[in-house]
Enzyme design. Structure first.
Site, PDB file in Angstrom:
ATOM      1  N   PHE B 112      17.373   4.915 -19.602  1.00 56.48           N
ATOM      2  CA  PHE B 112      15.953   5.129 -19.822  1.00 56.48           C
ATOM      3  C   PHE B 112      15.696   6.637 -19.932  1.00 56.48           C
ATOM      4  O   PHE B 112      16.211   7.422 -19.138  1.00 56.48           O
ATOM      5  CB  PHE B 112      15.132   4.538 -18.668  1.00 56.48           C
ATOM      6  CG  PHE B 112      13.663   4.506 -18.948  1.00 56.48           C
ATOM      7  CD1 PHE B 112      13.151   3.632 -19.886  1.00 56.48           C
ATOM      8  CD2 PHE B 112      12.801   5.373 -18.314  1.00 56.48           C
ATOM      9  CE1 PHE B 112      11.785   3.624 -20.180  1.00 56.48           C
ATOM     10  CE2 PHE B 112      11.435   5.371 -18.596  1.00 56.48           C
ATOM     11  CZ  PHE B 112      10.929   4.493 -19.535  1.00 56.48           C
ATOM     12  N   ASP B 183      20.618   3.437 -11.144  1.00 64.55           N
ATOM     13  CA  ASP B 183      19.191   3.187 -11.307  1.00 64.55           C
ATOM     14  C   ASP B 183      19.014   1.674 -11.406  1.00 64.55           C
ATOM     15  O   ASP B 183      19.563   1.034 -12.319  1.00 64.55           O
ATOM     16  CB  ASP B 183      18.685   3.902 -12.560  1.00 64.55           C
ATOM     17  CG  ASP B 183      17.193   3.683 -12.808  1.00 64.55           C
ATOM     18  OD1 ASP B 183      16.628   2.697 -12.281  1.00 64.55           O
ATOM     19  OD2 ASP B 183      16.601   4.482 -13.552  1.00 64.55           O
ATOM     20  N   TYR B 208       7.260  -1.714  -9.427  1.00 65.16           N
ATOM     21  CA  TYR B 208       6.153  -2.325 -10.175  1.00 65.16           C
ATOM     22  C   TYR B 208       6.640  -3.328 -11.208  1.00 65.16           C
ATOM     23  O   TYR B 208       5.822  -3.955 -11.869  1.00 65.16           O
ATOM     24  CB  TYR B 208       5.265  -1.258 -10.833  1.00 65.16           C
ATOM     25  CG  TYR B 208       5.985  -0.174 -11.603  1.00 65.16           C
ATOM     26  CD1 TYR B 208       6.535  -0.420 -12.856  1.00 65.16           C
ATOM     27  CD2 TYR B 208       6.116   1.094 -11.076  1.00 65.16           C
ATOM     28  CE1 TYR B 208       7.194   0.572 -13.547  1.00 65.16           C
ATOM     29  CE2 TYR B 208       6.764   2.105 -11.766  1.00 65.16           C
ATOM     30  CZ  TYR B 208       7.304   1.837 -13.003  1.00 65.16           C
ATOM     31  OH  TYR B 208       7.962   2.823 -13.680  1.00 65.16           O
ATOM     32  N   LYS B 209       7.954  -3.477 -11.334  1.00 71.26           N
ATOM     33  CA  LYS B 209       8.493  -4.460 -12.266  1.00 71.26           C
ATOM     34  C   LYS B 209       8.714  -5.779 -11.518  1.00 71.26           C
ATOM     35  O   LYS B 209       7.779  -6.529 -11.274  1.00 71.26           O
ATOM     36  CB  LYS B 209       9.781  -3.929 -12.887  1.00 71.26           C
ATOM     37  CG  LYS B 209       9.597  -2.648 -13.730  1.00 71.26           C
ATOM     38  CD  LYS B 209      10.938  -2.177 -14.289  1.00 71.26           C
ATOM     39  CE  LYS B 209      10.834  -0.819 -14.954  1.00 71.26           C
ATOM     40  NZ  LYS B 209      10.136  -0.867 -16.247  1.00 71.26           N
ATOM     41  N   ARG B 355      11.027  -6.988 -26.623  1.00 70.01           N
ATOM     42  CA  ARG B 355      11.602  -7.281 -25.304  1.00 70.01           C
ATOM     43  C   ARG B 355      10.871  -8.423 -24.629  1.00 70.01           C
ATOM     44  O   ARG B 355       9.633  -8.449 -24.622  1.00 70.01           O
ATOM     45  CB  ARG B 355      11.426  -6.083 -24.365  1.00 70.01           C
ATOM     46  CG  ARG B 355      12.330  -4.971 -24.524  1.00 70.01           C
ATOM     47  CD  ARG B 355      12.382  -4.104 -23.252  1.00 70.01           C
ATOM     48  NE  ARG B 355      11.091  -3.792 -22.665  1.00 70.01           N
ATOM     49  CZ  ARG B 355      10.937  -2.978 -21.629  1.00 70.01           C
ATOM     50  NH1 ARG B 355      11.998  -2.402 -21.062  1.00 70.01           N
ATOM     51  NH2 ARG B 355       9.747  -2.727 -21.129  1.00 70.01           N
TER      52      ARG B 355
END
Lengths: 396, 396
Positions: B112, B183, B208-209, B355
């Site tokens: 990312f 990560d 938050y995912k 996605r």
């Protein structure tokens, strides 16, 4: 005619005299409703789309612009997010880059420890022979020698309330080729601040004190508009990128103060802060300052008359004092606990400082006199000697 | 017998099929009530005292311990706060200090962007000849040469869903003397992770995912317990100090993972996250993984049968795939917008990736088949060609 105080805009428990707004401001009315709206009507209903449809993407800048209005900063010059410690690191790292040949960070011994700690961590990270040099607050101006890369000061001393002259020290820093960073933790929302006039390169601050943003509310950072493009972000996160969603492999800073943003913004806390700032409608910082000085003066004269064992630890001259008054007393910790039990909320800072913050948004003269009366009673009755007040908790 | 899905524990709008929990999880029931409690019963009623009386001081560690349980980490080994970008910086800076003679940070081209950006910013801050070297994901293991100080990878690729073998790559890193940072942004709460078995020095992640902590929920960082005392915090904030309230002039790191805390914790967002984690009661990560693979397999087979113009951009082999499925399509942006209009929420990542995240907590097989049917209809009807779907918003 004054709009102050605005007690009706806060939820403060009946009978409490809250003299700790310099540590954590009280709950503004509407804040809980705003949080519920953010959670249920935005997050719950719009989910990922809310970044656009509820304009979460714009919220950090919107709040930054509102804060800018309190500190004499131009719209677009204040970025929000993270914590004050992080913002100190960003400002310091960028400032050192602007003076690569100079090895010294100058601060004062009264600065809040985390500012000094962050400087120490930055120096350790860089691994070069930088020096964090601290001098007594009154010696700072004369200590800005030509090896000083950056002067980093908190305008108002967190313990004593002593206030630096931002304009004068910034001018001295610039005369000697140093970059100036002001920490406004105890200034923003407490005193009139004019960053544009003072001409400092950077300022940082927090929003859970005088802005009443709630526990863990986001911090802010200001960069002077004419130097923004020289600022090299050490914490080069994707939301400081010029095109965060282009997902480019290389960092390319935004062309604005937004380059000092880092990661995903704390939307819930930002929205609470946004509502907390509504309280200020129709109030000028000059009006706040006038009322704050009057409250502080009353408290000093009342306490000195009533409590001869306490020693004023703040400047007597209001011009060089922030919006708090401190008294020194060896058993200050216990006295503060006894006061809290009586509904007068101040706090204690090691080794012997009792701190009282004065916030005209929700305090009036009668509150201040009543607080002094209760303090007198605690001292004269020696109720603070009760063993239950001697036990140290983690935060006071 | 399975406890999944637990749709009744979330507030998801009627008719929405939410395939974007890999970007922002939905609102768990109880989260808004918890926020209100934190604001009104804690902040509003107890004010500054709430740091003790509502145990705000302990909340970062309490939440860290809960997260530790999902990632095979010992209690006390996970610190929470800040953003994932900040946590990447902390891990990287500490890792480089542990291998001072090695100049290379190794990552992959699928990482990312913010992870790579933070590495670039750190290198620029240090100002020495460090190199951020990126190779294709499948080439990482062989690229761990003896000049590599640290290998920094995201287990699951945010675009393709390709999954690294954490155990194998960590072992390769250690064989070659490098420090390992994982990560877990797309792993924590999505896949079984066993940090203890994998033996990596550091891991970072966001909440938050898959943990459904809400927009801007705090991040976390793990340090392997046996190396904690070697970790030199670059971001040496006061709440990582061994005695934050002693207000000592010099930084002295906590003797635990708490040294990786920085500033005042975001109490409101932490309390929401704390409640969000209640949803997991009685669910094992193995159960989640089994259901996730089944959902992904169904989606792939349904979409491939129905939409011949779309190309699978995720690994076909479930063993090397995370909890998402991506399809490549030149006009993927418009297709995603058309899907969103039909209540199927996925997202788009440049240049051409659609996605879809699969989260068994609130999705079942019928949802997945229905999503594929709607995608088929969007493709066959060419409804995505409507001009309104071509306009790019800032976040998709």
């Amino acid at each position: 005619m004054t709009n102050l105080p605005k007690k009706h805009l806060f939820d403060i428990p009946e009978g409490m005299i809250y003299l700790d707004g310099n540590s954590l401001g009280p709950l503004p009315k509407g804040a809980a409703e705003r949080a519920v709206k953010t959670l249920t009507q935005e997050w719950g209903t719009q989910l990922i789309k809310a970044w656009n449809t509820a304009d979460w993407m714009a919220l950090p800048q919107k709040v930054g612009d509102r804060i800018a209005g309190f500190i004499g900063a131009a719209p677009g010059s204040v970025a929000t997010g993270d914590t004050l410690s992080i913002k100190v690191y960003q400002a310091l790292a960028a400032a050192l880059k602007m003076r690569p040949e100079r090895p010294v960070i100058l601060s004062d011994t009264g600065n809040f420890p985390t500012d000094l700690y962050m400087a120490q961590g930055l120096i350790s990270t860089i691994g070069k022979d930088y020096e964090l040099r601290t001098v007594a607050p009154e010696e700072v101006a004369d200590a800005i020698t030509d090896d000083v890369a950056v002067v980093m000061l908190t305008e108002v001393d967190y313990r004593s309330g002593r206030r630096h002259d931002m304009v004068d020290i910034t001018a001295r820093a610039h005369q000697n080729g140093a970059v100036m960073i002001w920490d406004l933790a105890h200034s923003a929302g407490a005193l009139p601040v004019d960053l544009t006039a003072c001409n400092a390169e950077f300022a940082v601050g927090c929003t859970y004190k005088y802005f009443n943003g709630g526990p863990g509310a986001p911090a802010f950072i200001y960069a002077r508009p004419d130097i923004v493009l020289e600022v090299e972000p050490a914490l080069s996160g994707w939301l400081g990128h010029d095109a965060p969603f282009a997902m480019e492999p290389d960092y390319r800073p935004a062309m604005t103060t937004e380059r000092l943003r880092v990661g995903t913004p704390p939307i819930v806390q930002l929205s609470i802060l946004d509502t907390a700032l509504d309280v200020w409608e129709g109030v000028s910082m000059e009006e706040i300052r006038g009322a704050s000085v009057a409250l502080c003066e009353t408290f000093i004269s009342e306490v000195e008359a009533r409590c001869p064992d306490l020693t004023l630890a703040s400047p007597r001259d209001a011009d060089v004092r922030g919006s708090q008054v401190s008294f020194a007393f060896a058993d200050g910790y216990a006295v503060v606990q006894a006061l809290i039990d009586r509904g007068v909320i101040g706090d204690f800072r090691a080794p012997n400082i009792m701190r009282f913050g004065f916030t005209p948004l929700y305090l009036d003269q009668a509150d201040v006199v009543r607080a002094a009366e209760i303090l007198e009673d605690v001292m004269k009755s020696e109720s603070w000697k009760d063993p239950k007040y001697q036990v140290r908790s983690r935060v006071t």
